[in-house]
Write a protein that holds these residues in place. Structure first.
Motif, PDB file in Angstrom:
ATOM      1  N   TYR A 220      43.494  45.358  44.367  1.00  0.00           N
ATOM      2  CA  TYR A 220      44.164  44.709  45.490  1.00  0.00           C
ATOM      3  C   TYR A 220      44.674  45.785  46.438  1.00  0.00           C
ATOM      4  CZ  TYR A 220      48.642  45.792  43.199  1.00  0.00           C
ATOM      5  OH  TYR A 220      49.705  46.442  42.622  1.00  0.00           O
TER       6      TYR A 220
ATOM      7  N   VAL B  94      33.089  35.256  42.523  1.00  0.00           N
ATOM      8  CA  VAL B  94      34.213  36.007  43.069  1.00  0.00           C
ATOM      9  C   VAL B  94      35.506  35.359  42.584  1.00  0.00           C
ATOM     10  CG1 VAL B  94      35.393  36.703  45.185  1.00  0.00           C
ATOM     11  CG2 VAL B  94      32.890  36.725  45.081  1.00  0.00           C
TER      12      VAL B  94
ATOM     13  N   ALA C  28      36.087  44.413  38.814  1.00  0.00           N
ATOM     14  CA  ALA C  28      37.373  43.734  38.946  1.00  0.00           C
ATOM     15  C   ALA C  28      38.415  44.530  38.177  1.00  0.00           C
ATOM     16  CB  ALA C  28      37.271  42.318  38.392  1.00  0.00           C
ATOM     17  N   PHE C  29      39.614  44.334  38.515  1.00  0.00           N
ATOM     18  CA  PHE C  29      40.209  43.766  39.729  1.00  0.00           C
ATOM     19  C   PHE C  29      40.833  44.891  40.519  1.00  0.00           C
ATOM     20  CE2 PHE C  29      40.390  39.976  37.010  1.00  0.00           C
ATOM     21  CZ  PHE C  29      40.005  38.981  37.893  1.00  0.00           C
TER      22      PHE C  29
ATOM     23  N   TYR D  83      34.514  40.653  41.275  1.00  0.00           N
ATOM     24  CA  TYR D  83      33.340  39.791  41.189  1.00  0.00           C
ATOM     25  C   TYR D  83      32.456  40.178  40.019  1.00  0.00           C
ATOM     26  CZ  TYR D  83      30.668  43.497  43.618  1.00  0.00           C
ATOM     27  OH  TYR D  83      30.073  44.672  43.979  1.00  0.00           O
TER      28      TYR D  83
ATOM     29  N   ILE E 200      40.115  37.844  52.268  1.00  0.00           N
ATOM     30  CA  ILE E 200      41.032  38.081  51.156  1.00  0.00           C
ATOM     31  C   ILE E 200      42.254  38.822  51.691  1.00  0.00           C
ATOM     32  CG2 ILE E 200      41.285  39.109  48.875  1.00  0.00           C
ATOM     33  CD1 ILE E 200      38.118  39.157  48.811  1.00  0.00           C
TER      34      ILE E 200
ATOM     35  N   VAL F 173      43.922  32.818  52.256  1.00  0.00           N
ATOM     36  CA  VAL F 173      42.478  32.988  52.050  1.00  0.00           C
ATOM     37  C   VAL F 173      41.754  32.097  53.041  1.00  0.00           C
ATOM     38  CG1 VAL F 173      40.558  32.605  50.434  1.00  0.00           C
ATOM     39  CG2 VAL F 173      42.706  33.592  49.610  1.00  0.00           C
TER      40      VAL F 173
ATOM     41  N   THR G 204      44.783  31.241  40.704  1.00  0.00           N
ATOM     42  CA  THR G 204      43.447  31.838  40.650  1.00  0.00           C
ATOM     43  C   THR G 204      42.475  30.942  41.397  1.00  0.00           C
ATOM     44  OG1 THR G 204      43.900  32.824  38.487  1.00  0.00           O
ATOM     45  CG2 THR G 204      41.581  32.597  39.111  1.00  0.00           C
TER      46      THR G 204
ATOM     47  N   HIS H   3      41.292  40.886  43.644  1.00  0.00           N
ATOM     48  CA  HIS H   3      39.953  40.338  43.788  1.00  0.00           C
ATOM     49  C   HIS H   3      38.942  41.166  43.002  1.00  0.00           C
ATOM     50  CE1 HIS H   3      41.145  42.834  47.234  1.00  0.00           C
ATOM     51  NE2 HIS H   3      39.899  43.285  47.294  1.00  0.00           N
TER      52      HIS H   3
ATOM     53  N   LEU I 200      39.737  35.476  42.730  1.00  0.00           N
ATOM     54  CA  LEU I 200      40.946  35.921  43.426  1.00  0.00           C
ATOM     55  C   LEU I 200      42.162  35.511  42.614  1.00  0.00           C
ATOM     56  CD1 LEU I 200      40.181  34.711  47.086  1.00  0.00           C
ATOM     57  CD2 LEU I 200      39.439  36.823  45.955  1.00  0.00           C
TER      58      LEU I 200
END
Length: 151
Positions: free
Chosen positions: A52, A69, A49-50, A107, A99, A5, A84, A105, A71
């Motif tokens: 990936y 946000v 969310a979430f 928000y 990311i 990140v 996290t 991820h 992660l």
């Protein structure tokens, strides 16, 4: 911080006309390659969310509004697997967040006004084979509490 990140603090160049701010440049070590730029808006209190990706990295920027946000590192080979991270981004904290693929991820929009997000990816979206895997916003594996803590 989760392995891979990246956070770029943005610099505003202000004068009597307004301001100018660079987001992403090709001479920075933020993206391995450029795929697509997109924009979205969400209303106050919305949680998105979430999800990936397996193939692409994302770069997020909130030009208006504010967001929490979250992660979560899903990568088996990562030193930070299961970690996290939480970032507060937007008008009050203008940053660019990178990311990496394999990091979940999402928000939550904070405050009383909508939040806009501009995001860049290292791959273009393919509607026939989308690189987007979903995880529920309240998945117990991640176990994130989205409620505001009144202190």
């Amino acid at each position: 911080m989760i392995e891979g990140v990246k956070v770029k603090k943005l610099i505003k160049h202000c004068d009597d006309r307004g301001f100018f701010m660079e987001l992403v440049r090709d001479d920075e070590d933020l993206l391995s390659r450029f795929g697509q730029a997109s924009m979205s808006m969400s209303y106050p209190g919305v949680i998105k969310a979430f999800h990936y990706h397996e193939k692409q990295d994302d770069v997020w920027f909130f030009p208006s509004g504010n967001a929490q946000v979250v992660l979560y590192d899903l990568r088996e080979d990562s030193l930070t697997k299961g970690q996290t991270d939480v970032f507060y981004m937007g008008e009050e904290n203008p940053i660019v967040l990178v990311i990496p693929k394999g990091v979940a991820h999402g928000y939550r929009v904070l405050g009383n006004k909508p939040a806009a997000i501009i995001y860049f990816t290292t791959q273009s979206y393919d509607p026939n084979n989308p690189d987007e895997k979903r995880i529920l916003w309240d998945d117990p594996m991640i176990g994130f509490d989205w409620k505001t803590k009144y202190r």
